[in-house]
Enzyme design. Structure first.
Site, PDB file in Angstrom:
ATOM      1  N   ASP A  92       0.853  -1.180   0.000  1.00 52.25           N
ATOM      2  CA  ASP A  92       0.000   0.000   0.000  1.00 52.25           C
ATOM      3  C   ASP A  92       0.894   1.238   0.000  1.00 52.25           C
ATOM      4  O   ASP A  92       2.112   1.135   0.073  1.00 52.25           O
ATOM      5  CB  ASP A  92      -0.959  -0.019   1.184  1.00 52.25           C
ATOM      6  CG  ASP A  92      -0.261   0.093   2.534  1.00 52.25           C
ATOM      7  OD1 ASP A  92       0.950   0.375   2.558  1.00 52.25           O
ATOM      8  OD2 ASP A  92      -0.928  -0.102   3.562  1.00 52.25           O
ATOM      9  N   ASP A 271      -7.672  -7.683   0.491  1.00 52.62           N
ATOM     10  CA  ASP A 271      -6.781  -7.830   1.640  1.00 52.62           C
ATOM     11  C   ASP A 271      -7.511  -7.343   2.868  1.00 52.62           C
ATOM     12  O   ASP A 271      -8.417  -6.513   2.776  1.00 52.62           O
ATOM     13  CB  ASP A 271      -5.489  -7.019   1.459  1.00 52.62           C
ATOM     14  CG  ASP A 271      -5.704  -5.550   1.803  1.00 52.62           C
ATOM     15  OD1 ASP A 271      -5.312  -5.139   2.916  1.00 52.62           O
ATOM     16  OD2 ASP A 271      -6.294  -4.809   0.982  1.00 52.62           O
TER      17      ASP A 271
END
Length: 376
Positions: A92, A271
């Site tokens: 991320d 996720d």
């Protein structure tokens, strides 16, 4: 990176395919275990491979940047070499920390200035240096720098935040395209759709992201407290706009039911910290429903945690033994529970893939959603 759709479901928008990266091929739809600091909590890399059958894991740019630091990661040759995981990795961008560390950061057009939660030191993330940081970490899939808006938030705030995210994306793309990977394999940049829960903003953002022509796209800013039905509404709207022939990643989602419902809307990648975080607190996801292993009813249940899953952990250890470990605060309890929950999540998406291939996903999903939400 190559994405190939192999089959679609006749009763929904679900699809199954393959996503090929420099570290291997991923079957979609897929769930990515979260390895925040370069480690999926309480789980060895061997277990990720052999017991859980994970195909890709996620790393956190904010945490890895602060500790162990880029100098250590670069000396090691990237996160793959540092942690011994040889499969694909997605990182991320730190945008979620912009959202979650609201009392420790300041957002400006240039980027975000923040205070380290570790030692109080001052740092700044910009669209440009976040691309460099993720290059140094060595992710196969790199996320654009964005701002994740809270829920609820005012329309004007969501609009201004979305526009800034779009401006930041253009800077990410420009910098990403004029730099090269550090470790000799291809890296892909995924933009992120924002817009809170406002339909017009979500549509505008999805159209902007689609127009950038990147190798895959992500949907952010959901699963932050909004009702599930609102999440599904926004996801369906966005998936109908994003390119059909590119992978769609719904960030930070979610429960087993959330995952199945969003697969039905056309999402390929997920996720969430839920399987490992909840495991450490004694919540187990099973093929029959949710177990709170702390409850007295499991004290003398000398049967496997979930024999239907297969795998060593879920079929060898008993519910009574795991309850004992969790109550005793034994580290092994957190480990067993984490491996079990991740095994379940990876089983769930594998079964979804098989149902899509068979054309039976929609009817199977409707049955499973009800079953998986019940408390045993």
């Amino acid at each position: 990176m190559q994405f190939k759709i192999l089959a679609t479901d006749s009763g929904s928008k679900a699809r199954t395919g393959t996503l090929t990266t420099g570290h291997g091929t991923i079957e979609t739809p897929i769930f990515m275990p979260v390895g925040t600091a370069g480690s999926v909590k309480a789980v060895h890399q061997r277990e990720l491979n052999e017991d859980i059958n994970a195909q890709i894991i996620l790393g956190n740019t904010y945490h890895l940047y602060l500790r162990p630091g880029l100098d250590v990661l670069e000396t090691a040759g990237g996160l793959h070499k540092f942690n011994g995981w040889d499969g694909p990795i997605l990182t991320d961008s730190g945008g979620y920390q912009v959202y979650s560390l609201s009392d420790m950061r300041k957002i400006k057009e240039e980027g975000v200035k923040f205070t380290s939660h570790i030692d109080g030191s001052k740092h700044e993330f910009t669209p440009e240096n976040v691309m460099d940081i993720q290059r140094s970490i060595g992710a196969d899939i790199i996320m654009a720098f964005d701002e994740c808006t809270p829920y609820p938030c005012e329309y004007d705030y969501a609009h201004n935040s979305m526009e800034r995210t779009h401006r930041w994306l253009q800077r990410c793309i420009q910098h990403f395209d004029r730099t090269e990977p550090k470790y000799g394999y291809h890296q892909s940049l995924f933009p992120i759709v924002q817009g809170s829960v406002y339909k017009d903003l979500r549509a505008k953002s999805a159209e902007f992201i689609a127009a950038q022509g990147r190798e895959g796209n992500a949907i952010g800013g959901l699963s932050v407290g909004e009702p599930a039905e609102m999440m599904y509404e926004m996801t369906e709207l966005v998936c109908d706009i994003l390119p059909y022939d590119k992978p769609r990643y719904l960030m930070g989602v979610g429960t087993p039911a959330n995952i199945l419902e969003n697969i039905a809307l056309g999402v390929d990648m997920f996720d969430c910290v839920m399987p490992t975080r909840n495991a450490r607190n004694g919540m187990l996801f099973t093929t029959e429903g949710i177990i709170n292993i702390r409850n007295e009813k499991w004290r003398n249940e000398h049967i496997p945690v979930d024999p239907a899953l297969g795998g060593y952990v879920s079929t060898f250890y008993t519910r009574a033994y795991l309850r004992h470990l969790i109550h005793s605060k034994e580290i092994l309890g957190a480990q067993i529970a984490s491996i079990h929950n991740l095994t379940f999540y990876l089983w769930l998406v594998k079964e979804a893939r098989e149902q899509i291939k068979a054309g039976t996903f929609a009817s199977w999903k409707n049955i499973m959603v009800q079953k998986l939400m019940q408390k045993l």
